[in-house]
Design a protein around this motif. Structure first.
Motif, PDB file in Angstrom:
ATOM      1  N   GLY A   1      -3.687  14.755 -35.981  1.00 30.16           N
ATOM      2  CA  GLY A   1      -3.197  15.995 -35.397  1.00 30.16           C
ATOM      3  C   GLY A   1      -4.269  16.813 -34.703  1.00 30.16           C
TER       4      GLY A   1
ATOM      5  N   ASP B   1      -2.791  11.756 -41.333  1.00 27.70           N
ATOM      6  CA  ASP B   1      -1.891  12.664 -40.630  1.00 27.70           C
ATOM      7  C   ASP B   1      -2.628  13.886 -40.104  1.00 27.70           C
TER       8      ASP B   1
ATOM      9  N   ALA C   1      -1.804  21.221 -39.658  1.00 28.43           N
ATOM     10  CA  ALA C   1      -1.066  20.075 -40.212  1.00 28.43           C
ATOM     11  C   ALA C   1      -0.911  20.230 -41.715  1.00 28.43           C
TER      12      ALA C   1
END
Length: 70
Positions: free
Chosen positions: A19, A15, A3
């Motif tokens: 992931g 985020d 990521a």
């Protein structure tokens, strides 16, 4: 790590952790702190040593580290 690589080396903690499939949030945080401890990832903030690393914080790949074998 993927990521972060796909984001150009900088991404939000949220985020990156989202992931990582099949891990609880606490296990994902542990994994992130392990990468920070090994010097592969760093808190991306001008005063990183003075502010807490939060779910909304930015992190970055560190320079001079072989990230291909992580």
């Amino acid at each position: 790590m993927n990521a972060l690589k796909e984001a150009g080396g900088v991404a939000r903690v949220a985020d990156v952790l989202s992931g990582i499939p099949d891990l609880t949030v606490s296990c994902a945080w542990d994994a992130l702190w392990a990468l920070i401890g090994r010097g592969q990832v760093a808190h991306h903030h001008i005063r990183a040593h003075q502010v807490n690393l939060e779910f909304h914080s930015l992190i970055r790949l560190t320079e001079g580290v072989d990230h291909e074998h992580c």
